[in-house]
Design an enzyme around this catalytic site. Structure first.
Site, PDB file in Angstrom:
ATOM      1  N   ASP A  50     -12.928   0.251   2.664  1.00  6.29           N
ATOM      2  CA  ASP A  50     -11.753   0.301   3.541  1.00  6.29           C
ATOM      3  C   ASP A  50     -11.951   1.170   4.784  1.00  6.29           C
ATOM      4  OD1 ASP A  50      -9.223   0.069   4.572  1.00  6.29           O
ATOM      5  OD2 ASP A  50      -8.160   0.825   2.838  1.00  6.29           O
ATOM      6  N   GLU A  69       0.831  -1.215   0.000  1.00  2.06           N
ATOM      7  CA  GLU A  69       0.000   0.000   0.000  1.00  2.06           C
ATOM      8  C   GLU A  69       0.858   1.255   0.000  1.00  2.06           C
ATOM      9  OE1 GLU A  69      -2.664   0.243   3.334  1.00  2.06           O
ATOM     10  OE2 GLU A  69      -3.635   2.064   2.629  1.00  2.06           O
ATOM     11  N   HIS A 108      -5.108  -3.393  -2.060  1.00  3.89           N
ATOM     12  CA  HIS A 108      -4.338  -2.224  -2.501  1.00  3.89           C
ATOM     13  C   HIS A 108      -3.353  -2.596  -3.628  1.00  3.89           C
ATOM     14  CE1 HIS A 108      -6.156  -0.117   0.771  1.00  3.89           C
ATOM     15  NE2 HIS A 108      -5.491  -0.780   1.693  1.00  3.89           N
TER      16      HIS A 108
HETATM   17 ZN    ZN Z   1      -7.454  -2.005   4.920  1.00  4.87          ZN
END
Ligand code: ZN
Length: 453
Positions: free
Chosen positions: A322, A237, A271
């Protein structure tokens, strides 16, 4: 007698069809789909285009409590990591009752945004002191109960979070509510198996990230069950995460995962923002789903996933909300496309051979999301759960458009309020834009947040 709806126009796997009869049984599964059906007094007649409900493949329910409250520029180097410090402060205070109240209202908002099932990436396991509750699955059961009360489908992903950094680094005090050994984790999985066997539910494996588990731990969890349950992991991420992984192993996170674990279609890589071309190709080839969360990734300043290359390689993708700065299918899909437009200074970047961007984004996210949740949904088809979203057929923007232009209007010019009715497992949970429990659940949410923040 099976129950039924009739859609004036519906998105079916083979394309758009008119006057579609959709029948479903007591178990909430579709038993018959027939285009060109006559009107019937026994069926509900939908008042607008009918779509399959969207799976939300990534949620941390409790984070809704702080959504929108971290938008203050107190630190010139503000990033994911400083946001995480704020999130940990919230983690240090939440009780099981508060988590249930926060999740319940969150899930109602998800339904109103067009999501009909959620993959809950659940890592807040223990008490305020870091010790397991008398029932170590207490928090997991709270989340399941919130989903049941809201009426949303759920794939529960109890998270294995064992360490605080690459190479088995000790966790920080702020992470104490997350931490389990592999043995504790497998017991947690076992104790939740029966709860998650109910209709509309699924249980999956989940590794927080390569920062939080070792290769041996992944192997022992994966070797504990010989079934097709979904497997989720946060990966790549942040640039710092890539740099730390390189420093530890000489490999980037996605490279490391593919070098050490047989990744297949059970996997959902959340991600995968910082993926090099060889990593993108490996992901696409493995048939794993890229779990993209564009509004959160934008909010946290993560970066942009190389979606054009991934789509060109035939990669599978889905969307998640998220951190819940947005609860809108529209916003996730719009920003998924807009990110690529802004980066490449061109229009219409993500599509398949049909060239229709909204049509591609919606269909791809249905399929990828259903795969990531491990649930029979994402298409109006016999055997799937009757999860339907009805758009507002009276909305002027939807007048005189047909086929994928309906999705174009909704996703690029519409908002959540175009979602009129939502059905999950054969039950209407949102009607005329409203959920029956939204007022009471909203009050409970506000009280929980007031006590926790
Ligand atoms: Zn997450």
């Amino acid at each position: 007698m099976p129950r039924a709806v009739i859609a004036p126009i519906a998105l079916l796997p083979e394309g758009w069809a008119e006057q579609v009869l959709i029948e479903f049984g007591r178990d909430g599964r579709i038993t018959r789909v027939e285009a060109g059906a006559a009107k019937s007094g026994d069926a509900d007649h939908c008042q607008g285009p009918v779509l399959p409900g969207m799976p939300n493949l990534h949620s941390h329910a409790f984070q809704r409590a702080m959504a929108g409250l971290a938008e203050v520029a107190l630190n010139p180097e503000d990033s994911f990591w400083t946001w995480r410090d704020l999130m940990y402060r919230l983690v240090g205070r939440l009780t099981p009752e508060q988590v249930e109240d926060i999740a319940r209202y969150l899930y109602i908002d998800m339904l109103k945004g067009g999501y009909t099932a959620v993959a809950e990436f659940h890592y807040l396991h223990h008490g305020l002191d870091g010790k397991p509750y008398a029932d170590p699955a207490e928090m997991s059961r709270r989340v399941l109960r919130a989903a049941e009360r809201a009426g949303i489908g759920i794939t529960l992903l109890p998270v294995l979070y064992a360490h605080g950094g690459f190479g088995g680094k000790a966790p920080s005090d702020a992470q104490k509510r997350f931490i389990n050994t592999t043995d504790q984790y497998l017991k947690l999985q076992e104790s939740l198996a029966k709860d998650c066997a109910a209709p509309g539910r699924r249980l999956g494996f989940c590794f927080h990230s390569l920062r939080a588990v070792t290769g041996d731990e992944i192997k022992s969890v994966m070797g504990s069950a010989d079934d097709d349950r979904p497997v989720h992991v946060h990966i790549a991420e942040q640039q710092k995460e890539v740099a730390d992984c390189l420093a530890w192993s000489g490999r980037r996170p996605i490279q490391w995962l593919y070098d050490h674990v047989p990744v297949d279609e059970r996997w959902c890589l959340i991600h995968a923002t910082h993926a090099e071309p060889d990593e993108v190709a490996a992901m696409a080839k493995s048939r794993a789903v890229a779990g993209l969360c564009p509004t959160t990734e934008a909010n946290l300043g993560d970066g942009l996933f190389p979606a054009i290359d991934f789509v060109a390689d035939g990669g599978r993708l889905g969307i998640g909300s998220d951190s819940h700065v947005s609860l809108s299918v529209v916003e996730e899909l719009r920003w998924l496309e807009y990110g690529q437009r802004l980066k490449h200074e061109r229009r219409n970047r993500l599509h398949d051979a049909n060239k229709h961007v909204a049509g591609y984004l919606y269909r791809a996210s249905l399929q990828g999301g259903a795969q990531a949740l491990g649930q029979k949904m994402g298409a109006i088809a016999v055997g799937n759960r009757a999860d339907l979203v009805v758009l507002d057929g009276q909305h002027p923007l939807l007048a005189h458009v047909s086929g994928d232009d309906i999705l174009g209007r909704w996703l690029f010019a519409g908002l959540n309020r175009m979602v009129k009715d939502v059905m999950v497992g054969g039950e209407w949970v949102v009607q005329d834009g409203r959920h029956g429990d939204e007022i009471e659940a909203g009050r409970a949410f506000a009280a929980a947040v007031k006590a926790a923040i």
